[in-house]
Design a protein around this motif. Structure first.
Motif, PDB file in Angstrom:
ATOM      1  N   UNK A 298       0.837  -1.213   0.000  1.00 34.72           N
ATOM      2  CA  UNK A 298       0.000   0.000   0.000  1.00 34.72           C
ATOM      3  C   UNK A 298       0.871   1.262   0.000  1.00 34.72           C
ATOM      4  N   UNK A 299       0.442   2.239  -0.752  1.00 34.14           N
ATOM      5  CA  UNK A 299       1.153   3.505  -0.812  1.00 34.14           C
ATOM      6  C   UNK A 299       0.246   4.649  -0.411  1.00 34.14           C
ATOM      7  N   UNK A 300       0.837   5.815  -0.292  1.00 28.71           N
ATOM      8  CA  UNK A 300       0.083   7.001   0.073  1.00 28.71           C
ATOM      9  C   UNK A 300       0.676   8.194  -0.681  1.00 28.71           C
ATOM     10  N   UNK A 337      -4.086   8.946  -9.365  1.00 29.89           N
ATOM     11  CA  UNK A 337      -4.177   8.921  -7.904  1.00 29.89           C
ATOM     12  C   UNK A 337      -5.235   7.949  -7.397  1.00 29.89           C
ATOM     13  N   UNK A 338      -6.045   7.366  -8.302  1.00 30.58           N
ATOM     14  CA  UNK A 338      -7.034   6.380  -7.881  1.00 30.58           C
ATOM     15  C   UNK A 338      -6.376   5.081  -7.422  1.00 30.58           C
ATOM     16  N   UNK A 339      -5.151   4.841  -7.884  1.00 30.11           N
ATOM     17  CA  UNK A 339      -4.427   3.623  -7.505  1.00 30.11           C
ATOM     18  C   UNK A 339      -3.250   4.023  -6.622  1.00 30.11           C
ATOM     19  N   UNK A 340      -3.251   3.569  -5.391  1.00 32.02           N
ATOM     20  CA  UNK A 340      -2.194   3.949  -4.444  1.00 32.02           C
ATOM     21  C   UNK A 340      -1.160   2.841  -4.244  1.00 32.02           C
ATOM     22  N   UNK A 341      -1.131   1.858  -5.143  1.00 37.87           N
ATOM     23  CA  UNK A 341      -0.156   0.775  -5.031  1.00 37.87           C
ATOM     24  C   UNK A 341       1.261   1.314  -5.177  1.00 37.87           C
ATOM     25  N   UNK A 342       2.171   0.796  -4.353  1.00 37.72           N
ATOM     26  CA  UNK A 342       3.582   1.185  -4.410  1.00 37.72           C
ATOM     27  C   UNK A 342       4.421  -0.059  -4.669  1.00 37.72           C
TER      28      UNK A 342
END
Length: 464
Positions: A298-300, A337-342
């Protein structure tokens, strides 16, 4: 390089020249094939000394203006200029030894580049890595071809190289024309930008050459980069190139990879970071390099630069660009920004910034010149050294991973293309002409003063 030309000029600008690009590409392809075939029988009709002189001129010119580059730009310019100069001198020197050394140089370049592509693609395992691996294997075979003496005992080295260059250039032009004909917009960029966006300052004034980067008071896009060594909490160990482009290791063994962010005056701030700190000890760092789903975390997205810089530290370097498309950047950001995957190598802070930067610069050169964006604009773009620099950086980043160091050099190169500067040689020649004019004016002034003194002396003698 074709992808960057398509990006900067825009699809619409190239659509009108697609047929001409097809013709030019076909000519390049045919000329390259003829050149390679001509070199195979050891009876060369190729004007090799003429191209050797061009190599020397290009090498000297590149070395002279290399100092104007920054960071990786300067290094690539010096490398290119040095290689062209050495190649030209070896060709003009002639004899078997010159051709042999040149063959070894070409072979070594292909071998190193091919092995780097193979190793990086196998380790990172990003999407389409097998195609890049196959490309690396092809480069290794080309290296073997240059290393072995058959069939011309190294006398055909330069025609082979130029022939391959023309062949690949022709294929790239044909591919560029085909893509321009088929596409409605650049792939990978969102197309739902508002059609009534306001033009930028460059659209209305048609200023097409800029003396330098934007002033602090100018409306501009900013790329923030925290370099690995600059953002480390403790003093770092000195590992040249590694701590600039990959990661820095401090005296306690903690790895710092740096960070990158993009800030627009319209309120857009692209800064992706893992929601939880990833363990980056040297023992476990290698397992995180694969761009596969098991390494997704998860990313931010950080809210804005003041908040991030206050929480962490101010960015080490900033690159500002005045000419960009705010609407396309906003459209990209709304979707991204809809996808916060890191992912450390596939979807990290640097790859996010680079993607946002490309979205913001989509068609910027074509829009900058407006109706005057003719063949001269395309030719100027192709002759700008930063296009070659940016394409090399982009190739390395896509075949390995985007890092803050690569993003910094990429942003610097693109800033020179989006906000075009006067050509290095033109600027230098103008400065030389001004200097010569000032010297001649000084000499004329000295002559007049000498004549005046002589006249005064003669007058005084006559009076006496």
């Amino acid at each position: 390089m074709g992808n960057l030309v398509l990006l900067l000029l825009g699809v619409d600008s190239l659509k009108h020249r697609a047929r001409a690009l097809v013709v030019i590409g076909a000519i390049f392809l045919l000329a390259g094939v003829v050149l390679v075939i001509d070199a195979l029988d050891n009876a060369l009709y190729f004007p090799i000394n003429f191209f050797a002189v061009l190599f020397v001129i290009d090498g000297v010119a590149t070395l002279i203006i290399a100092q104007s580059g920054v960071g990786g730009q300067r290094v690539l310019r010096y490398a290119k200029g040095g290689f062209m100069l050495v190649a030209g001198i070896l060709i003009l020197a002639g004899h078997h030894h010159g051709h042999f050394v040149l063959s070894m140089i070409f072979g070594l370049l292909f071998l190193v580049d091919g092995l780097m592509q193979c190793i990086a693609s196998y380790v990172v395992r990003y999407e389409r890595w097998r195609y890049v691996f196959a490309s690396g294997v092809a480069e290794v075979f080309l290296a073997i071809f240059f290393f072995q003496p058959y069939p011309t005992h190294y006398a055909g080295t330069v025609p082979y190289f130029l022939g391959l260059f023309l062949i690949f250039s022709g294929l790239k032009l044909l591919s560029l024309a085909r893509r321009a004909q088929r596409l409605e917009s650049n792939p990978g960029l969102t197309t739902n930008a508002h059609p009534d966006f306001m033009p930028t300052r460059a659209d209305t004034t048609r200023q097409t050459v800029f003396d330098g980067p934007p002033q602090a008071s100018e409306h501009a896009l900013t790329v923030h980069v925290w370099t690995p060594s600059g953002s480390a909490k403790k003093e770092t160990r000195n590992y040249p190139l590694v701590d600039r482009y990959i990661a820095a290791v401090d005296i306690n063994g903690v790895v710092s990879t740096g960070h990158a962010a993009l800030e627009a005056p319209e309120g857009i701030y692209v800064s992706l970071y893992p929601a939880a700190e990833i363990d980056r000890s040297p023992e476990q760092f290698g397992t995180l390099l694969r761009a596969t789903a098991e390494n997704n975390v998860p990313g931010v997205f950080q809210p804005d630069y003041p908040t991030e810089s206050k929480t962490w530290c101010p960015s080490t370097v900033q690159v500002r660009i005045r000419n960009y498309d705010a609407a396309k950047l906003q459209a990209f950001w709304n979707e991204y920004r809809e996808n916060t995957t890191y992912n450390l190598t596939h979807r990290n802070c640097s790859s996010s910034v680079s993607a946002a930067l490309e979205a913001a610069l989509d068609g910027v050169v074509g829009r900058l010149h407006g109706p005057n964006a003719g063949w001269n604009v395309l030719l100027r773009l192709l002759l700008t050294p930063e296009l070659w620099v940016a394409s090399q950086i982009r190739k390395r980043a896509l075949t390995m991973a985007w890092t803050p160091g690569l993003t910094l050099d990429y942003a610097r190169a693109l800033s020179m293309l989006a906000d075009p500067r006067p050509f290095g040689w033109w600027k230098m020649s103008q400065a030389a002409i001004r200097q010569i004019s000032e010297l001649r004016a000084g000499w004329r002034k000295q002559d007049r003063q000498a004549v005046s003194r002589n006249t005064q002396v003669e007058s005084a003698q006559e009076t006496q």
